[in-house]
Design a protein around this motif. Sequence first.
Motif, short mmCIF file in Angstrom:
data_model
loop_
_atom_site.label_atom_id
_atom_site.label_comp_id
_atom_site.label_asym_id
_atom_site.label_seq_id
_atom_site.Cartn_x
_atom_site.Cartn_y
_atom_site.Cartn_z
N PHE A 124 0.84 -1.21 0.00
CA PHE A 124 0.00 0.00 0.00
C PHE A 124 0.87 1.25 0.00
CE2 PHE A 124 -2.09 3.40 2.45
CZ PHE A 124 -3.23 3.59 1.67
N THR A 125 1.95 1.22 0.77
CA THR A 125 2.84 2.37 0.87
C THR A 125 3.51 2.69 -0.46
OG1 THR A 125 3.28 1.82 3.19
CG2 THR A 125 4.83 3.30 2.10
N ASP A 126 3.85 1.66 -1.21
CA ASP A 126 4.52 1.86 -2.50
C ASP A 126 3.65 2.66 -3.48
OD1 ASP A 126 6.74 0.53 -1.62
OD2 ASP A 126 6.14 -1.41 -2.45
N TYR A 127 2.33 2.47 -3.40
CA TYR A 127 1.42 3.15 -4.33
C TYR A 127 0.78 4.40 -3.71
CZ TYR A 127 1.84 -1.01 -7.21
OH TYR A 127 2.32 -2.02 -7.99
N ASN A 128 1.15 4.71 -2.49
CA ASN A 128 0.59 5.88 -1.81
C ASN A 128 1.24 7.14 -2.36
OD1 ASN A 128 -0.24 7.87 -0.02
ND2 ASN A 128 -0.04 6.58 1.79
N PRO A 129 0.46 8.09 -2.91
CA PRO A 129 1.08 9.31 -3.46
C PRO A 129 1.83 10.13 -2.42
CG PRO A 129 -1.32 9.51 -3.36
CD PRO A 129 -0.99 8.09 -3.08
N LEU A 130 1.42 10.05 -1.15
CA LEU A 130 2.15 10.77 -0.11
C LEU A 130 3.55 10.19 0.08
CD1 LEU A 130 -0.41 11.56 2.74
CD2 LEU A 130 0.56 13.09 1.05
N SER A 131 3.69 8.89 -0.08
CA SER A 131 5.02 8.28 -0.01
C SER A 131 5.91 8.77 -1.14
CB SER A 131 4.91 6.74 -0.07
OG SER A 131 4.27 6.24 1.08
#
Length: 284
Positions: A232-239
């Motif tokens: 999920f983190t990999d595709y999170n724009p905030l990441s």
Amino acid sequence: MSTVTTTKPAPTAPGPASGPARQSGEGRIGLRANLRHIGALVRRNALQIKQDPESMFDVLFMPIIFTLLFVFVFGGAISGKGNQSDYVNYVVPGLMAMMGMNIAMAVGTGVNDDFKKGVMDRFRSMPIARSSVLLAKIVVEIGRMLVAIAILLTVGFILGLSIKTSVLDLFLAIGLSAVFGASLMWIFILLGLTMKTAQAVQGMAMLVLMPLQFGSSIFAPPSTMPGWLQSFTDYNPLSNLADAARALINGTPIGDSVWMTLVWSLVITAVTMPLAVRKFRQKT
């Protein structure tokens, strides 16, 4: 002696035709006039902030509170006791992304409140482009966001933040945060125009904000998270934004984070901006 009879023209009753005529005239507003309208509305919004200084409390105090909280509460646990300075260089670039999201949430509640007060109805009765009202709102909020980022960086420098690249790279990170933050504002403007109350906007915004903020690389490296959360983190724009700002400030490999942030910004704006302007026109 002749009598001259004068006939007065029959008054034209303001019927439904006047509304569409005004709406169709909106499309003929030129770029120069549109920019002039945006400038006047920006000045109006800035004067409103001047008359209500309390509206700047979130911008002034939120960066200080969040930086101190995360550095001294989580810094030791993540970077090791006594190594908070290392965590400063990790978390401050990430918090730049968080500033934009929190201020974007305030835009939605502000738009909703303006409709409740009847301010937006007065704007819609004027011969100006409907988009200029929302664009002026975003321009002022970008200014507020830049103030928040400036305070965030000041606190970071006091706590030991170091720029390992150049001042130009620092400004690029700030600009990237502003571009992404502006795209998020369209989401929350759309929410503000859709939800019935400001409290509903704030509640819905928190449901969006919490998973995106804490399910990202803003506060902790994704390598410390479970596998499903890392995906999920990999595709999170905030990441992507946090990683891009971190790479620009710390000199680490940038990879695709900058381009992914720009793509996210473009897609979000392209989808939500027309919807927000259309909702603004049709809202009753």
